[in-house]
Every structure is written in structure tokens, then in C-alpha cells.
Design an enzyme around this catalytic site. Structure first.
Site, PDB file in Angstrom:
ATOM      1  N   HIS A  34       0.852  -1.189   0.000  1.00 60.23           N
ATOM      2  CA  HIS A  34       0.000   0.000   0.000  1.00 60.23           C
ATOM      3  C   HIS A  34       0.883   1.232   0.000  1.00 60.23           C
ATOM      4  O   HIS A  34       1.820   1.349   0.790  1.00 60.23           O
ATOM      5  CB  HIS A  34      -0.908   0.047   1.233  1.00 60.23           C
TER       6      HIS A  34
ATOM      7  N   ASP B 215     -15.028   2.847   7.553  1.00 69.12           N
ATOM      8  CA  ASP B 215     -13.959   3.690   7.036  1.00 69.12           C
ATOM      9  C   ASP B 215     -14.422   4.474   5.818  1.00 69.12           C
ATOM     10  O   ASP B 215     -14.095   5.660   5.672  1.00 69.12           O
ATOM     11  CB  ASP B 215     -12.740   2.852   6.671  1.00 69.12           C
TER      12      ASP B 215
ATOM     13  N   ARG C 148     -14.121  13.063   6.506  1.00 74.79           N
ATOM     14  CA  ARG C 148     -12.819  13.698   6.733  1.00 74.79           C
ATOM     15  C   ARG C 148     -12.421  14.562   5.551  1.00 74.79           C
ATOM     16  O   ARG C 148     -11.826  15.634   5.704  1.00 74.79           O
ATOM     17  CB  ARG C 148     -11.746  12.641   6.979  1.00 74.79           C
TER      18      ARG C 148
ATOM     19  N   SER D  18      -7.549   4.167   9.006  1.00 73.76           N
ATOM     20  CA  SER D  18      -8.234   4.029   7.721  1.00 73.76           C
ATOM     21  C   SER D  18      -7.524   3.009   6.847  1.00 73.76           C
ATOM     22  O   SER D  18      -8.138   2.057   6.332  1.00 73.76           O
ATOM     23  CB  SER D  18      -8.285   5.381   7.017  1.00 73.76           C
TER      24      SER D  18
ATOM     25  N   LYS E 253      -8.685  -1.440   6.369  1.00 75.60           N
ATOM     26  CA  LYS E 253      -8.981  -2.024   5.058  1.00 75.60           C
ATOM     27  C   LYS E 253      -7.973  -3.113   4.701  1.00 75.60           C
ATOM     28  O   LYS E 253      -8.358  -4.156   4.155  1.00 75.60           O
ATOM     29  CB  LYS E 253      -8.991  -0.938   3.986  1.00 75.60           C
TER      30      LYS E 253
END
Length: 448
Positions: free
Chosen positions: A103, A182, A189, A204, A208
Site C-alpha cells: 500500500h 472507514d 474527513r 483508515s 482495510k
């Protein structure tokens, strides 16, 4: 393949006569006054927000309190696990092969997922890449891939599993069942100025990724002008927080801190980033894209328990390219089809000879966005052919009249605003002048 575990609160009645475990105003005051929320309070908060008992206006107050006053590690862990518990949790155990994922916190020209997934899959690992779309100056992996004719982002869980079984890799949109709390919280947000909070970013991302079911995870945490967190110290704190969250959840996790002061590679956009990724898979491409792709591949394979492999060889001998083509075909795409080309181009030339000493990532990201490569709202379409191609990078010697970069767009009226964003974003200096590139591409490795 999935374990549909949801918190009790997420399915609780919204009957106004029900007695709630906590009062939201009390929780807001607790965090406003810099006190700690208990795990039970956080579990209730996320469950009540997911089922609609807590409204956006109250959650907006809470996110701002968190943004201003922070959270300690226990609170962040509880927040992550509460968001994870709001939806399903995938499992790939029955694949019979190690799973590993990457990620990135996002940047300008960051197309690394595209060559990385097939490269890692070559060595027998399964790579379930659940990716997103771009917003603002940071590009989205799904937007890039959708420039390939026929390619499909939305897959069912069964389709994902079958593709991982046969080809070892998949890049697809995350289903709405993964950490739905989320998704709801991120949208809030985004419109309340609280995106850059480390507790909120960490929870967040990790809710996930843990829900995704991967056994190993490598985090590419950016710092610099084109990153969400420009300061390396804050990026380091985010990386350490996420590594701890992953390890606590039983996911082998590490992070690389990488430089986003300068655009990554030479292509910024969608279709042009796909072209550059294919160049890398063909054994060419920009040196920085190759360096980061290889480093992340090694890290992913090591965490998955796959060692003593020649990663660079798989880029040069065609194995990674073969895997790429197979995965693109599996999702309906034609890997040999022509990619979109913009109707209009505007070239910027060097006004003098010398050395390109500065090329700031953020303005170039904004420039590509203004050309149509990105979106201002999640529902906006992107122009797949829009973007910027860089013909020189910091440290390169240039001569007067040489092309420095090319802007591409379908509507020529977009060029003026894009060029406006690039004013002062690049500079040609004299030979021997210091190059402002922010230092090495990979600054640090972080692991528990």
C-alpha cells in the site's frame, strides 16, 4: 473466502427508545479535553456512526478533536479494530500460497503497483491488490488501469479468488463490505479538513488492509512536497504506527519511507503511466521507477517467506510481462490495445542551458489534475489521456530550446491553468549548483 463478521452495534436497532451505552456529546468532550477514550467507547462510537445513530455533524466534531489532540497507541488500535469489525474480513488461506500486498500513501507519478503486482506474482506469491481512485493531485491505480480498453475494476470475491488461484495477482476495487465504517468516515474527513491526522490515516489504511486478508503487507509511506505528509518525521511516525497495527493483527508488516519531493518517473497521468509501467515490465523505463519496484518486490517476497530469487531477472527475461498480460486479460482488458492519446499538446522548452536543479512534485501533480487526469470529487470522471510527460529530471543537463515537459489534454483551454500551477515549480541552474531533489529515493526501512 470471506468471514462476514460485523460488530453488534452495526446491526443494532435505530429505535429512538433504545438505551445507548454512551452519550456522544460526552465522548466529544473527552477527546476535546485531551483525555483518552476507552476501547468500549470507541467500539460504540464506530458502531453507532455506521448504523446512523451518530450523525455526521457529531462525528465531524470528533474527527476535528482527534485531528487537534491526537490519540495514543491504544486508542488508535481500538479505532482500527472497530472499523475492521464493521464489515467482512476476507481470507485467502485456502489458496495454498503465501499472500503479500503493498500500500502506498500516494504521490505524483506513483504507478508502482502496476509493474509490482505481476513481478511479485512471478515467484509464486498471491498478490491481492485492492486499490482505489485518485482524488486531488494524487493519482488512482484504478483510474490508470481503466485507460486499458475493456479492463474491469469491479470483481466479485469469487472472481478475485479464482484469478489469484490461476494467475497469482489481481488489482481490483475494494468491495463495499470491507470496513464500511472507514468509507463513511473518509468521506466526512475529506470535507472537514481532517484527512492529514495520523490516527485517522493509520486506522483508515490498516482497517482495510487487515480486512483484505493478506498475510504480509509492505507500506510505501511517502514524504516530501507531493505527499500527504510533507515532513519526514510525521511520515516516520505514520509508518511506525501502521507497522505496529499490522503486526498486532497478525499481519507481517514493514514500511519503506520514500521520497516524493520529485515526481516518480517521467509520466504523470493515467494512460501515460500505464505506458511507462509497460516499459518497466519490458526491461526499460526510468531508473527511479525500477529502483522502487525492485525494492518493494524484494520486501514483499521476504515478508511472504520467499527468498533467494532474482527479482531484476524477471523484469528483463519477460516473465513479469507475461504475468501482466495474463492478469490484464483475466479482467477483460486487451494488453496489446492502443491506449488513449490526447487531442492537444503543449510543450514547455528550456529557456537557457544548464542543469535542471528543481522539479517540485506537488505543482506537477496539480498541473496534471487541472489537465483532467484527476478529479475534484469522487463522482467526477477522469480524462485518461490527460497528463504530463517529463523529458528531463533533476540533475539532467539541458540546452536552450530543449523540450522540458509536455502537457496533454483533450481541451486546450485547460493548458493555461495547468501552466499557472507550474510557475516556480522547476528551475534551471548552473553546472555545479546543488540539485534540490530531497535526497535518496528510499530513505529508511521500518519494521518492528
Amino acid at each position: 473466502m470471506t468471514d462476514s463478521t460485523a460488530s453488534t452495534d452495526s446491526t443494532a436497532s435505530t429505535d429512538s427508545t433504545a438505551i445507548e451505552a454512551f452519550d456522544m456529546v460526552d465522548l466529544i468532550r473527552t477527546k476535546r479535553d485531551r483525555r483518552q477514550l476507552s476501547t468500549a467507547q470507541i467500539d460504540w462510537l464506530i458502531g453507532a456512526y455506521t448504523r446512523g445513530f451518530v450523525g455526521d455533524e457529531q462525528m465531524a466534531a470528533m474527527t476535528m478533536a482527534i485531528f487537534l489532540n491526537g490519540m495514543n497507541r491504544d486508542e488508535i488500535r481500538a479505532l482500527t479494530m472497530a472499523m475492521l469489525a464493521s464489515g467482512e474480513r476476507m481470507s485467502f488461506v485456502s489458496l495454498g500460497k503465501p499472500t503479500t500486498d503493498k500500500h502506498s500513501t500516494g504521490g505524483v507519478g506513483d504507478k508502482i503497483t502496476l509493474p509490482l503486482m505481476p513481478l511479485v506474482a512471478v515467484f509464486g506469491a498471491a498478490v491481492p491488490q485492492l486499490s482505489g481512485r485518485g482524488l486531488g493531485h494524487t493519482g488512482g491505480t484504478l483510474d490508470k488501469l481503466e485507460s486499458i480498453p475493456g479492463w474491469r475494476a469491479n470483481l466479485s470475491n469469487d472472481e478475485m479468488f479464482a484469478q489469484l488461484q490461476e494467475h497469482g495477482g489481481v488489482i481490483s476495487a475494494a468491495g463495499s463490505g470491507l470496513a464500511p465504517a472507514d468509507g463513511k468516515l473518509y468521506s466526512l474527513r475529506d470535507i472537514t479538513g481532517t484527512v492529514e491526522s495520523i490516527p485517522l490515516i493509520a486506522s483508515s489504511i490498516m482497517s482495510k488492509k487487515i480486512a483484505e486478508g493478506t498475510g504480509a503487507l509492505v507500506l510505501d509511506v511517502k514524504f516530501g512536497s507531493g505527499a500527504f505528509l510533507t515532513d519526514i518525521e510525521r511520515s516516520r511516525e505514520l509508518a511506525r504506527t501502521m507497522v505496529e497495527l499490522g503486526e498486532d493483527a497478525g499481519v507481517a508488516t514493514s514500511a519503506l519511507l520514500t521520497n516524493m519531493n520529485v515526481p516518480l518517473g517521467r509520466a504523470i497521468g493515467n494512460a501515460n503511466e500505464v505506458r511507462e509501467s509497460v516499459e518497466v515490465l519490458a526491461g526499460g523505463g526510468p531508473a527511479d521507477v525500477i529502483e522502487l519496484t525492485v525494492a518493494l518486490a524484494r520486501e514483499m517476497l521476504t515478508l511472504a517467506g520467499i527468498t533467494d530469487v532474482d527479482v531484476e531477472a524477471a523484469l528483463h527475461d519477460g516473465r513479469a510481462m507475461d504475468k501482466w498480460r495474463a492478469v490484464i486479460r483475466a479482467q477483460g482488458g486487451d494488453p496489446h490495445a492502443a491506449l488513449p492519446v490526447a487531442r492537444e499538446q503543449h510543450v514547455v522548452y528550456a529557456p537557457r542551458s544548464g542543469v535542471l536543479v528543481e522539479q517540485q512534485a506537488l505543482p506537477f501533480g496539480i498541473g496534471a489534475w487541472r489537465l483532467g487526469a484527476g478529479r475534484a470529487r469522487k463522482q467526477d470522471p477522469v480524462q485518461h489521456a490527460a497528463g504530463i510527460d517529463l523529458h528531463a529530471k533533476p540533475g539532467d543537463t539541458v540546452v536552450a530550446g530543449q523540450a522540458l515537459f509536455t502537457l496533454s489534454a483533450d481541451e486546450p483551454e485547460r493548458f493555461a491553468r495547468a501552466l499557472e500551477s507550474l510557475e516556480g515549480a522547476w528551475r534551471i541552474g548552473d553546472v555545479g549548483e546543488a540539485v534540490l531533489d530531497g535526497g535518496p529515493l528510499i530513505a529508511e526501512r521500518i519494521a518492528r
